[in-house]
Design an enzyme around this catalytic site. Structure first.
Site, PDB file in Angstrom:
ATOM      1  N   CYS A 229      -4.807   2.278  -3.572  1.00 18.85           N
ATOM      2  CA  CYS A 229      -3.776   3.207  -3.184  1.00 18.85           C
ATOM      3  C   CYS A 229      -2.787   2.181  -3.201  1.00 18.85           C
ATOM      4  CB  CYS A 229      -3.558   3.234  -1.703  1.00 18.85           C
ATOM      5  SG  CYS A 229      -5.004   5.182  -1.134  1.00 18.85           S
TER       6      CYS A 229
ATOM      7  N   HIS B 220       0.814  -1.092   0.116  1.00 16.51           N
ATOM      8  CA  HIS B 220       0.156   0.222   0.069  1.00 16.51           C
ATOM      9  C   HIS B 220       0.986   1.735  -0.211  1.00 16.51           C
ATOM     10  CE1 HIS B 220      -2.730   2.670   1.686  1.00 16.51           C
ATOM     11  NE2 HIS B 220      -3.930   2.448   1.329  1.00 16.51           N
TER      12      HIS B 220
ATOM     13  N   GLN C  67      -4.260  -5.218   6.925  1.00 19.39           N
ATOM     14  CA  GLN C  67      -5.259  -6.475   6.177  1.00 19.39           C
ATOM     15  C   GLN C  67      -5.069  -8.022   7.024  1.00 19.39           C
ATOM     16  OE1 GLN C  67      -7.813  -5.274   4.596  1.00 19.39           O
ATOM     17  NE2 GLN C  67      -6.840  -3.792   3.665  1.00 19.39           N
TER      18      GLN C  67
ATOM     19  N   LYS D 155     -10.531  -0.497  10.522  1.00 22.42           N
ATOM     20  CA  LYS D 155     -10.267  -2.213  10.204  1.00 22.42           C
ATOM     21  C   LYS D 155     -10.878  -3.031  10.765  1.00 22.42           C
ATOM     22  CE  LYS D 155      -6.918  -0.742   5.441  1.00 22.42           C
ATOM     23  NZ  LYS D 155      -8.105   0.290   4.853  1.00 22.42           N
TER      24      LYS D 155
ATOM     25  N   ASP E 128       3.228  -4.929   8.335  1.00 18.06           N
ATOM     26  CA  ASP E 128       2.308  -3.890   7.409  1.00 18.06           C
ATOM     27  C   ASP E 128       0.870  -4.679   7.795  1.00 18.06           C
ATOM     28  OD1 ASP E 128      -0.062  -2.563   7.169  1.00 18.06           O
ATOM     29  OD2 ASP E 128       0.437  -2.119   5.120  1.00 18.06           O
TER      30      ASP E 128
HETATM   31  N1  C6P Z   1      -5.975   0.194   2.738  1.00 18.95           N
HETATM   32  C1  C6P Z   1      -8.273  -0.250   1.528  1.00 18.95           C
HETATM   33  O1  C6P Z   1      -9.490   0.118   0.933  1.00 18.95           O
HETATM   34  P1  C6P Z   1      -4.781   3.885   7.055  1.00 18.95           P
HETATM   35  O2  C6P Z   1      -5.346   4.440   6.156  1.00 18.95           O
HETATM   36  O3  C6P Z   1      -3.582   4.611   7.580  1.00 18.95           O
HETATM   37  O4  C6P Z   1      -6.064   3.503   7.573  1.00 18.95           O
HETATM   38  O5  C6P Z   1      -3.992   2.240   6.771  1.00 18.95           O
HETATM   39  C2  C6P Z   1      -3.491   2.459   4.922  1.00 18.95           C
HETATM   40  C3  C6P Z   1      -3.112   0.591   5.484  1.00 18.95           C
HETATM   41  C4  C6P Z   1      -1.471   0.464   4.491  1.00 18.95           C
HETATM   42  N2  C6P Z   1      -2.295  -0.371   4.335  1.00 18.95           N
HETATM   43  C5  C6P Z   1      -2.862  -1.756   3.827  1.00 18.95           C
HETATM   44  C6  C6P Z   1      -2.336  -3.123   3.964  1.00 18.95           C
HETATM   45  C7  C6P Z   1      -4.398  -1.255   3.808  1.00 18.95           C
HETATM   46  O6  C6P Z   1      -4.418  -1.791   2.721  1.00 18.95           O
HETATM   47  C8  C6P Z   1      -4.475  -0.287   4.090  1.00 18.95           C
HETATM   48  C9  C6P Z   1      -5.545   0.789   3.402  1.00 18.95           C
HETATM   49  C10 C6P Z   1      -7.713   0.095   2.358  1.00 18.95           C
HETATM   50  O7  C6P Z   1      -7.560  -0.908   0.811  1.00 18.95           O
HETATM   51  C11 C6P Z   1      -8.291   2.405   1.729  1.00 18.95           C
HETATM   52  S1  C6P Z   1      -6.604   2.329   0.964  1.00 18.95           S
END
Ligand code: C6P
Length: 414
Positions: free
Chosen positions: A371, A129, A209, A232, A206
């Protein structure tokens, strides 16, 4: 059900009944929420915990000596203990951030600026991401380091031989998603940590997910840093977590500075609190933390292993059903190597059109680059449509998705 074995062991419909928003009807249709990868919906217990915190226990933490302030502080630190236990960490190594993006930036600034220099390598993967790419690009640009990307195998898994080749460059850090938000690939993080450590590199995982979908034990994984995001994990927005190895966190300078994170402040210099507060400047999201605490309590009560087994079966079912849709390309590996995510594209139809037509029937999926623009480039597509599942997702909802795709094909005369 139109394909695969029925799911008997886990009552997803009963889980769904706990989500007020999933009871909504829009234009006479029940919402089919297949976008938990973007953000999870919230069960009533989380909403009630937030409500309770605001109604009855609100006062700024770590400051007041009156009962309300003590209660708020106890609830905040209690949530930290609960969340730490949930990921196999100690509270002192469980730092609240705004989200996982801030968690990764914290490491890139506080650890990276001190430990990565000119000519050093940082290893990433093409499935990251932007949150796990851009902070490293900024660091690399500032200090003159370089980024190297582990190749992907044909099925969207990491090529571990390619990782070994990059480890010969003696990188300072390997930063990798536990589960890809596009391909769904579940990366073998324990093995990656083992190989990276043998080569002298640290590992940041990270877990955005992964944490909502499987039991995660950061100490067992052996990661040096592990981050995730609360919204999430069925929790509220505005709160995330960074776990870090104690000796690393202790040696790091604070990322943000100001109130609450200080020991003493004099006119010209200051000292810091001990861990984890050294990294928590300003008023923390103490209400949100209680919501996240309630969320992990809710997940614990369901049982992460049961949730994971349910979602694995659901993903297998979805992959089978989608494989029967003509002119549909599915990205990513087989179910046993996946989290609860399936990205796909219908030949000749823009992914946004697919999502828009499904959305007219309240089937909520996401379309776009998710993203992950470098990954889109690697896949040779501008975007994909993505369905992502949760503990409340039922096989019947997968059937609704597949029927929706049949309608899209009819509209486009495919
Ligand atoms: N992915 C998706 O629809 P934040 O914005 O910091 O809460 O999460 C960022 C982020 C970082 N790593 C991974 C693997 C992610 O999936 C995400 C967020 C969402 O896939 C929004 S783009």
């Amino acid at each position: 059900m139109s394909a695969g074995a029925p799911i008997r062991t886990f009552d997803a419909a009963a889980v769904a009944a706990q989500f007020p928003i999933l009871q909504r009807e829009i234009d006479g249709r029940r919402v089919v929420y297949l976008d938990s990868g973007a953000t999870a919906q919230k069960p009533a217990s989380v909403i009630e915990a937030l409500d309770d915190s605001y109604r009855l226990h609100n006062a700024n933490i770590h400051r007041g000596v009156y009962t309300l302030a003590q209660e708020a502080t106890e609830r905040f630190e209690g949530a930290r203990e609960r969340i730490a236990r949930f990921i196999g960490a100690r509270p002192s190594q469980t730092i609240f951030t705004k989200n996982v993006t801030e968690a990764i930036n914290l490491v890139a600034y506080s650890w990276g600026r001190r430990n990565v220099g000119a000519g050093d390598t940082i290893v990433l993967t093409p499935m990251e991401h932007h949150a796990n790419i851009v902070p490293w690009q900024q660091l690399a640009r500032e200090v003159g380091a370089r980024l190297a990307y582990v190749e992907l195998a044909e099925d969207g898994r990491l090529d571990l031989d390619a990782l070994d080749t990059l480890l010969k460059l003696e990188p300072k850090l390997v930063a990798v998603a536990h589960v890809s938000n596009v391909l769904g690939t579940r990366n073998p993080v324990e093995e990656i940590v083992r190989r990276a450590h043998a080569a002298g590199a640290l590992v940041l995982v990270d877990g955005a997910q992964a944490v909502p979908h499987m039991a995660v034990d950061v100490e067992a994984i052996g990661a040096d840093f592990y981050g995730f995001t609360g919204h999430k994990v069925y929790g509220p927005t505005g709160v995330g977590v960074l776990y870090g190895r104690r000796e690393l966190l202790e040696a790091m300078e604070p990322f943000l500075t100001g109130g609450d994170m200080i020991g003493q402040v004099d006119f010209h210099e200051s000292t810091w609190k001990e861990l984890p507060w050294k990294f928590e400047a300003g008023t923390s999201p103490y209400i949100e933390a209680t919501g996240l605490g309630a969320a992990v309590e809710w997940l614990d009560a369901l049982g992460l292993d049961a949730v994971h087994a349910h979602e694995q079966e659901l993903t297998r079912y979805a992959l089978q059903a989608l494989a029967e849709v003509p002119r549909l390309t599915i990205y990513g590996p087989a179910a046993e190597h996946r989290g609860a995510i399936v990205s796909f594209a219908l030949d000749g139809v823009h992914p946004h059109d697919v999502a828009e037509i499904l959305g007219r029937e309240q089937i909520c999926v996401r379309a776009g680059h998710h993203c992950a623009q470098p990954l889109m480039r690697r896949l040779g597509v501008p975007a994909t449509t993505r369905a992502s599942f949760a503990a409340h997702t039922t096989p019947a909802e997968i059937d609704v998705l597949v029927e929706g795709l049949a309608r899209v094909r009819r509209i486009f005369e495919l």
